[in-house]
Scaffold this active site. Structure first.
Site, PDB file in Angstrom:
ATOM      1  N   ARG A 150       0.844  -1.207   0.000  1.00 15.57           N
ATOM      2  CA  ARG A 150       0.000   0.000   0.000  1.00 15.57           C
ATOM      3  C   ARG A 150       0.874   1.250   0.000  1.00 15.57           C
ATOM      4  O   ARG A 150       0.512   2.283  -0.545  1.00 15.57           O
ATOM      5  CB  ARG A 150      -0.968  -0.005   1.192  1.00 15.57           C
ATOM      6  CG  ARG A 150      -1.842   1.252   1.282  1.00 15.57           C
ATOM      7  CD  ARG A 150      -3.154   1.023   2.032  1.00 15.57           C
ATOM      8  NE  ARG A 150      -2.948   0.401   3.317  1.00 15.57           N
ATOM      9  CZ  ARG A 150      -2.515   1.038   4.423  1.00 15.57           C
ATOM     10  NH1 ARG A 150      -2.264   2.323   4.386  1.00 15.57           N
ATOM     11  NH2 ARG A 150      -2.345   0.377   5.543  1.00 15.57           N
ATOM     12  N   TYR A 164     -15.410  16.145 -15.888  1.00 11.43           N
ATOM     13  CA  TYR A 164     -15.803  14.740 -15.842  1.00 11.43           C
ATOM     14  C   TYR A 164     -16.883  14.585 -14.758  1.00 11.43           C
ATOM     15  O   TYR A 164     -16.754  15.146 -13.662  1.00 11.43           O
ATOM     16  CB  TYR A 164     -14.574  13.885 -15.511  1.00 11.43           C
ATOM     17  CG  TYR A 164     -14.921  12.422 -15.339  1.00 11.43           C
ATOM     18  CD1 TYR A 164     -15.280  11.644 -16.432  1.00 11.43           C
ATOM     19  CD2 TYR A 164     -14.914  11.836 -14.081  1.00 11.43           C
ATOM     20  CE1 TYR A 164     -15.616  10.321 -16.271  1.00 11.43           C
ATOM     21  CE2 TYR A 164     -15.246  10.503 -13.923  1.00 11.43           C
ATOM     22  CZ  TYR A 164     -15.603   9.755 -15.022  1.00 11.43           C
ATOM     23  OH  TYR A 164     -15.944   8.436 -14.867  1.00 11.43           O
ATOM     24  N   ASP A 197      -6.664  17.552 -15.048  1.00 10.96           N
ATOM     25  CA  ASP A 197      -6.967  16.181 -15.467  1.00 10.96           C
ATOM     26  C   ASP A 197      -6.552  16.070 -16.934  1.00 10.96           C
ATOM     27  O   ASP A 197      -7.174  16.669 -17.815  1.00 10.96           O
ATOM     28  CB  ASP A 197      -8.464  15.910 -15.276  1.00 10.96           C
ATOM     29  CG  ASP A 197      -8.845  14.470 -15.579  1.00 10.96           C
ATOM     30  OD1 ASP A 197      -8.175  13.846 -16.433  1.00 10.96           O
ATOM     31  OD2 ASP A 197      -9.818  13.980 -14.996  1.00 10.96           O
ATOM     32  N   LYS A 219      -8.097   4.843 -19.342  1.00  9.25           N
ATOM     33  CA  LYS A 219      -8.366   5.273 -20.717  1.00  9.25           C
ATOM     34  C   LYS A 219      -7.117   5.020 -21.578  1.00  9.25           C
ATOM     35  O   LYS A 219      -6.760   3.890 -21.803  1.00  9.25           O
ATOM     36  CB  LYS A 219      -8.810   6.732 -20.720  1.00  9.25           C
ATOM     37  CG  LYS A 219      -9.858   7.070 -19.630  1.00  9.25           C
ATOM     38  CD  LYS A 219     -11.198   6.387 -19.838  1.00  9.25           C
ATOM     39  CE  LYS A 219     -12.104   6.454 -18.612  1.00  9.25           C
ATOM     40  NZ  LYS A 219     -12.331   7.770 -18.039  1.00  9.25           N
TER      41      LYS A 219
HETATM   42  C1  PLP Z   1     -12.847   8.237 -16.784  1.00  3.00           C
HETATM   43  C2  PLP Z   1     -12.378   9.541 -16.294  1.00  3.00           C
HETATM   44  C3  PLP Z   1     -12.133   9.761 -14.924  1.00  3.00           C
HETATM   45  C4  PLP Z   1     -12.386   8.709 -13.882  1.00  3.00           C
HETATM   46  O1  PLP Z   1     -11.548   7.627 -14.063  1.00  3.00           O
HETATM   47  P1  PLP Z   1     -11.885   6.123 -13.554  1.00  3.00           P
HETATM   48  O2  PLP Z   1     -10.665   5.396 -13.930  1.00  3.00           O
HETATM   49  O3  PLP Z   1     -13.127   5.693 -14.267  1.00  3.00           O
HETATM   50  O4  PLP Z   1     -12.120   6.225 -12.087  1.00  3.00           O
HETATM   51  C5  PLP Z   1     -11.643  11.007 -14.535  1.00  3.00           C
HETATM   52  N1  PLP Z   1     -11.440  11.980 -15.445  1.00  3.00           N
HETATM   53  C6  PLP Z   1     -11.676  11.811 -16.753  1.00  3.00           C
HETATM   54  C7  PLP Z   1     -11.438  12.931 -17.697  1.00  3.00           C
HETATM   55  C8  PLP Z   1     -12.151  10.590 -17.224  1.00  3.00           C
HETATM   56  O5  PLP Z   1     -12.412  10.424 -18.541  1.00  3.00           O
END
Ligand code: PLP
Length: 408
Positions: free
Chosen positions: A68, A121, A193, A218
């Site tokens: 962890r 998001y 992000d 992603k």
């Molecule tokens: C999918 C996404 C998230 C969240 O990510 P997870 O892996 O689904 O928790 C955050 N920001 C953006 C821009 C995303 O496309």
């Protein structure tokens, strides 16, 4: 096998199988350290490991004790992202939302104020609303387009400016260098992000941003088979602070997922090039189609943020685009259901092209006005473009557009 082992009973030897430590050669690919625990030769080494992630000897070797707090496979994934983003330290989490939480929860306390982009998001938007309702964190949403609006939103307790490189689904691109400079002048931290751009297209830290967040679910993972996140910090103290909080939060990632993510990243630049090539090709063809009212893609000159995007993004404009279909809600549904190669699914960043019609799926509870407030039309369809052949994608999209234009 050493002498100690030879004299032991089978059940003890079974519980202590031999451990092989390669000498004189290195694995060519990332090893999976699935174990969550590490043992030490002496107390000093163990004490050093307790000092945390920033501790490394002059060869860059670090000791690990409990996964962890850190794990070699996880660290290799973290270092891979940190390297591409140009950070001082990176922290992997079990999902993108884990990364968003690690940042917000470690930096904010009750009464603090956050300025955040409006078209965030969905999960991040909801988290900020919860932090406001339950913890008394104050949030102001801004378009991100207008520096005066951001400056006017500043308060004495503004701690964080929270942005996204390319937003979803309208693909807005804000002026990161200008916003970073404004925040720095006001003593406010900035977080971006960078999921949609990836470090291949944009490295926000180079533009003065303090923290980069990724949903590695992603493009970084890239094959729709992991759920993972990463936080990258420009500054080692900030990294330590977020790392410390995140191990309290328990938002860590497991070694197998980190391994899949770092394996996916080997082809990230190649995949991004093809995502961008396909998305631009589709955006241009869609812009000339009579069933399409509007195409939202920063690579098109008609996009309001095209010039900012040209300045900020290297080598392409991302793999996501959205279109407004002339036939509205019914046309959107028929289009999404008529695609054959392109699959109907939320999310993005994998090898396959995906379609989402928000008004009939993720946002079906919203009426026309509420949709408009979310920046989505009834006939808006999002395409998360994959890495297939552009002509095959266009053939599929063209036949679905023909069906959609026969509705209404
Ligand atoms: C999918 C996404 C998230 C969240 O990510 P997870 O892996 O689904 O928790 C955050 N920001 C953006 C821009 C995303 O496309």
């Amino acid at each position: 096998m050493d002498d100690l082992h030879r004299d032991l009973h089978p059940r003890t030897r079974a519980a202590h199988p031999p451990l092989i430590r390669p000498v004189g050669s290195l694995p060519l690919s990332t090893p999976i350290y699935q174990g969550h625990l590490f043992s030490f030769e002496d107390a000093e080494a163990m004490a050093a490991a307790f000092e945390g992630p920033a501790r490394a000897d002059e060869d860059g070797h670090r000791a690990f004790y409990y996964s962890r707090m850190g794990n070699p496979t996880v660290r290799m994934f973290e270092e891979a992202v940190n390297d591409l983003e140009g950070g001082a330290g990176a922290l992997a989490t079990g999902s993108g939302m884990g990364a968003v939480n690690a940042v917000l929860m470690s930096l904010l306390r009750s009464g603090d104020h956050v300025i955040a982009q409006r078209s965030l998001y969905g999960g991040t938007y909801t988290l900020l609303r919860d932090l406001a309702e339950r913890w008394g964190v104050e949030v102001t949403h801004v378009s991100g387009d207008d520096l005066r609006q951001v400056r006017a939103a500043l308060r004495p307790r503004t701690r964080l400016l929270y942005l996204e490189t390319i937003t979803n689904p309208t693909t807005e691109v804000v002026d990161l260098p200008a916003l970073a400079a404004l925040a720095r002048e006001a003593g406010v931290l900035t977080a971006v992000d960078n999921t949609f751009a990836t470090p291949v297209l944009c490295r926000p830290l180079e533009h003065g941003i303090d923290i980069v967040i990724h949903s590695a679910t992603k493009y970084l993972g890239g094959h729709s088979d992991v759920l993972a996140g990463v936080v990258v910090c420009a500054d080692a103290d900030l990294y330590r602070r977020i790392w410390h909080h995140s191990l309290e939060l328990g938002a860590g990632i497991d070694p197998m997922t980190a391994w899949l993510s770092v394996r996916g990243m080997a082809t990230l630049p190649l995949r991004m090039a093809q995502h961008c090539h396909n998305a631009l090709g589709l955006a241009r063809r869609l812009a000339g189609h009579p069933a399409v009212e509007r195409v939202h893609y920063p690579g098109l000159e008609s996009h309001p943020h095209h010039r900012v995007a040209r300045r900020l993004l290297d080598g392409g404009f991302g793999g996501v685009l959205s279109i407004d279909l002339a036939g509205g809600r019914e046309a959107g549904r028929v289009f999404a259901e008529s695609l054959r190669l392109v699959r109907m699914a939320p999310s993005l960043g994998g090898t396959k092209t995906l379609v989402l019609h928000p008004a009939s799926t993720s946002h079906r509870g919203l009426d026309e006005r509420a949709l408009a407030e979310a920046g989505i039309g009834a006939g808006t369809v999002r395409l998360a473009v994959g890495i297939e052949d552009l002509d095959d994608l266009w053939d599929d999209i063209e036949q679905a557009l023909a069906k959609a234009s026969r509705t209404g």
